[in-house]
Design an enzyme around this catalytic site. Structure first.
Site, PDB file in Angstrom:
ATOM      1  N   GLU A 128      -4.989  -3.936  -2.183  1.00  0.00           N
ATOM      2  CA  GLU A 128      -6.440  -3.690  -2.094  1.00  0.00           C
ATOM      3  C   GLU A 128      -6.734  -2.411  -1.309  1.00  0.00           C
ATOM      4  O   GLU A 128      -7.829  -1.882  -1.358  1.00  0.00           O
ATOM      5  CB  GLU A 128      -7.143  -4.902  -1.472  1.00  0.00           C
ATOM      6  CG  GLU A 128      -6.769  -5.250  -0.030  1.00  0.00           C
ATOM      7  CD  GLU A 128      -5.485  -6.083   0.087  1.00  0.00           C
ATOM      8  OE1 GLU A 128      -4.638  -6.050  -0.833  1.00  0.00           O
ATOM      9  OE2 GLU A 128      -5.334  -6.740   1.136  1.00  0.00           O
TER      10      GLU A 128
ATOM     11  N   LYS B 204      -1.165  -7.170  -9.457  1.00  0.00           N
ATOM     12  CA  LYS B 204      -2.179  -7.282  -8.407  1.00  0.00           C
ATOM     13  C   LYS B 204      -1.858  -6.164  -7.420  1.00  0.00           C
ATOM     14  O   LYS B 204      -0.963  -6.266  -6.584  1.00  0.00           O
ATOM     15  CB  LYS B 204      -2.067  -8.656  -7.730  1.00  0.00           C
ATOM     16  CG  LYS B 204      -3.311  -9.149  -7.008  1.00  0.00           C
ATOM     17  CD  LYS B 204      -3.789  -8.278  -5.883  1.00  0.00           C
ATOM     18  CE  LYS B 204      -3.007  -8.431  -4.601  1.00  0.00           C
ATOM     19  NZ  LYS B 204      -3.413  -7.452  -3.568  1.00  0.00           N
TER      20      LYS B 204
ATOM     21  N   GLU C 174       9.136  -4.218  13.386  1.00  0.00           N
ATOM     22  CA  GLU C 174       8.877  -3.146  12.420  1.00  0.00           C
ATOM     23  C   GLU C 174       7.628  -2.384  12.878  1.00  0.00           C
ATOM     24  O   GLU C 174       6.543  -2.966  12.950  1.00  0.00           O
ATOM     25  CB  GLU C 174       8.648  -3.716  11.013  1.00  0.00           C
ATOM     26  CG  GLU C 174       8.375  -2.617   9.990  1.00  0.00           C
ATOM     27  CD  GLU C 174       8.186  -3.122   8.563  1.00  0.00           C
ATOM     28  OE1 GLU C 174       7.580  -4.193   8.377  1.00  0.00           O
ATOM     29  OE2 GLU C 174       8.630  -2.424   7.633  1.00  0.00           O
TER      30      GLU C 174
ATOM     31  N   SER D 147       5.246  -6.996   3.352  1.00  0.00           N
ATOM     32  CA  SER D 147       5.798  -7.319   4.676  1.00  0.00           C
ATOM     33  C   SER D 147       6.597  -8.624   4.624  1.00  0.00           C
ATOM     34  O   SER D 147       6.391  -9.455   3.734  1.00  0.00           O
ATOM     35  CB  SER D 147       4.650  -7.438   5.678  1.00  0.00           C
ATOM     36  OG  SER D 147       3.761  -8.442   5.229  1.00  0.00           O
TER      37      SER D 147
ATOM     38  N   CYS E 157       9.661   1.616   3.600  1.00  0.00           N
ATOM     39  CA  CYS E 157      10.561   0.506   3.980  1.00  0.00           C
ATOM     40  C   CYS E 157      11.961   1.029   4.212  1.00  0.00           C
ATOM     41  O   CYS E 157      12.801   0.319   4.749  1.00  0.00           O
ATOM     42  CB  CYS E 157      10.542  -0.569   2.919  1.00  0.00           C
ATOM     43  SG  CYS E 157      11.248   0.005   1.393  1.00  0.00           S
TER      44      CYS E 157
ATOM     45  N   PHE F  95       0.806  -1.229   0.000  1.00  0.00           N
ATOM     46  CA  PHE F  95       0.000   0.000   0.000  1.00  0.00           C
ATOM     47  C   PHE F  95       0.837   1.277   0.000  1.00  0.00           C
ATOM     48  O   PHE F  95       0.354   2.344  -0.365  1.00  0.00           O
ATOM     49  CB  PHE F  95      -0.953   0.018   1.223  1.00  0.00           C
ATOM     50  CG  PHE F  95      -0.285   0.412   2.511  1.00  0.00           C
ATOM     51  CD1 PHE F  95      -0.060   1.754   2.821  1.00  0.00           C
ATOM     52  CD2 PHE F  95       0.147  -0.543   3.423  1.00  0.00           C
ATOM     53  CE1 PHE F  95       0.571   2.129   3.999  1.00  0.00           C
ATOM     54  CE2 PHE F  95       0.779  -0.180   4.605  1.00  0.00           C
ATOM     55  CZ  PHE F  95       0.985   1.162   4.886  1.00  0.00           C
TER      56      PHE F  95
END
Ligand code: NAD
Length: 491
Positions: A178, A175, A384, A228, A283, A151
């Site tokens: 979402e 893909k 994290e 992740s 990240c 995301f």
């Protein structure tokens, strides 16, 4: 509200899914769209792969010089649509205006580098490797390839792969996350204008079911993933078990070390940008800041000053330094981790919990937070957080700091701030991370270089971007030829 359509075989198609999820603006919880979800999305993958396979068979025979013409067109489309793309990114992800424009720029740079594919994918030849025998190596495309994105960079991440995949002759299925599918929908509206065979680029919405269908489809030859670490590990294991090439970039917990000989004013500002940019949802966001020999607390005070003045608000408003985090669940998780740090013995130097932004009372806002003296032998220091939280540690020696840096499971980035070339040289040589910054807070490789995560931040061999991407999306073929010299014969 309409459910978003997939882009398959060059057309916008309704998904077969009966379930859907809301796409939500994180600054105010307004529902922006609905995205198809659930097991029925697996059928969408089947039809995307079918049209991708026939498009690939046509596209691989198009000369590479012609294939890259599409990328020049794509670059101009991205430039013309920058503002609209940036607005959508801010709306669905919460980023500030500058951050949204910034990620599109990074996307464009990857398109530019992939325009060099005619040189980058060139093979090798040795004439007369043995008497009368020539040997050559050529790079050929793989076939249908696919990418699964997170995301936090709704536009940029797909460009670590897509331009290289198609320039080298592959078909490519995306893909998107979402949580932020609208940016990808806009991008596919732009891709629709490109002169490509129908089906060469496709988009299928969904979540785990859609991903599993991609991982299991035998005609998909390669998977690029960013997200992740637990999911990256899963994707790598399942994809490679199915015989695919997989590159899976995972999570991070990035340390920054600041030595007493650093330029303190410049360094602390850059460090704060690294920790709090994109609300810490990067990240390459610094998460742990280690001061070395900061006896009088000069560095700590400067960090405090540069953090305190940051504004949290709606990303598109001028003057906002930091937007919301992606979901209410994320906000709850991050605030829970702050509490965990306190329970494990840390102090709060700045508490950003329960931040309220006027006009956006329902937004998922957390203001910049600093936790001090986080226990190095407890869980939080290894977790994290992916939110606007700095864990500040004080150490006495470079050795101590370096051994802490190398003790983590992740290896996405490690940075050092110093005025000493010798310290810099030692750090870049000994730090166990794939992306190193020296007086740099976000060591994000430019498009020419691989995005080099290590350890639990990456599963695979070849990374995204640049030459690594060209290698990932091609397979080498070696040809050995003997042509007896018929000219010497008498006819
Ligand atoms: P995520 O792992 O939850 O989701 C990423 C993608 O995987 C999404 O498209 C999602 O639909 C899919 N997915 C989620 N769960 C799945 C499952 N169980 N099985 C199969 N597919 C699944 O990640 P996110 O929350 O969207 O993104 C944030 C994470 O991404 C952070 O950990 C961040 O560090 C990482 N990240 C890493 C890099 C990098 O270059 N290393 C870059 C950006 C983000």
């Amino acid at each position: 509200m309409n459910v978003l359509k997939n882009y398959i075989n060059g057309t916008w198609q309704q998904s077969g899914a009966t379930e859907s999820l809301n796409v939500v603006n994180p600054a105010n919880q307004n529902v922006l769209a609905k995205v198809p979800f659930g097991p029925e999305t697996m059928k969408d993958v089947q039809s995307a792969v079918q049209s991708a396979q026939s498009a690939y068979l046509e596209w691989r025979n198009v000369p590479v010089m012609k294939r890259v013409q599409v990328l020049y067109h794509l670059k101009s489309l991205l430039e013309k649509n920058k503002e609209e793309l940036a607005r959508i990114i801010t709306q669905e992800s919460g980023k500030t205006k500058g951050e949204s424009f910034g990620e599109i720029q990074r996307a464009i740079e990857n398109v530019e580098v992939a325009c060099g594919t005619p040189m980058l994918m060139a093979g090798d030849v040795i004439e007369d490797i043995a008497t009368g025998i020539d040997e050559m190596m050529v790079r050929q495309p793989l076939g249908v390839t696919a990418c699964i994105t997170p995301f936090n960079f709704p536009s940029m991440i797909v460009f670590w792969f897509l331009p290289y995949a198609i320039a080298t002759g592959n078909a490519f299925i995306v893909k998107p996350s979402e949580k932020v599918p609208l940016t990808m929908v806009k991008l596919f509206e732009l891709f629709h204008e490109l002169d490509l065979p129908k089906g060469l680029l496709s988009m299928v919405h969904g979540g785990k079911d859609t991903v599993d269908a991609l991982l299991d489809h035998e005609q998909i030859k390669a998977i690029s993933f960013v997200g992740s670490t637990p999911v990256a590990r899963y994707i790598y294991a399942r994809g490679t078990a199915n015989g695919k090439r997989v590159q899976a970039q995972g999570g991070a917990k990035n340390p920054i070390v600041i030595l007493p000989d650093a330029d303190i004013e410049m360094s602390t500002k850059i460090i704060a940008d690294s920790v709090y940019g994109c609300a810490g949802q990067r990240c390459l966001a610094a998460s742990t800041v280690i001061t070395v020999n900061d006896g009088k607390g000069e560095v700590k005070d400067a960090l405090y000053e540069s953090v305190k003045s940051r504004t949290t608000g709606y990303g598109w408003d001028n003057g906002t330094d930091m937007g919301p985090v992606i979901t209410p669940e994320s906000k709850k998780r991050i605030e829970g981790l702050i509490q965990k740090g306190l329970d494990e013995g840390a102090n709060l130097l700045i508490d950003g919990r329960n931040a309220k932004v006027s006009g956006y009372e329902k937004g998922n806002f957390i203001a910049p937070t600093i936790l001090e003296n986080v226990a190095t032998d407890r869980e939080l220091i290894r977790t994290e957080i992916f939110g606007p939280v700095m864990s500040l540690l004080a150490m006495q020696t470079v050795d101590e700091a370096l051994s802490f840096v190398n003790s983590g499971n992740y290896g996405n980035m490690a940075c050092l701030f110093t005025g000493s070339g010798a310290s810099a040289r030692r750090f870049r040589n000994e730090a166990d991370a794939g992306n190193i910054g020296i007086n740099i807070g976000v060591a994000a490789p430019m498009a020419q270089f691989p995005f080099s995560g290590w350890k639990d931040s990456f599963f695979g061999d070849l990374h995204g971007q640049g030459k690594h991407a060209i290698e990932f999306f091609t397979q080498t073929k070696v040809i050995i030829e003997r042509w007896p010299n018929i000219w010497s014969r008498k006819f």
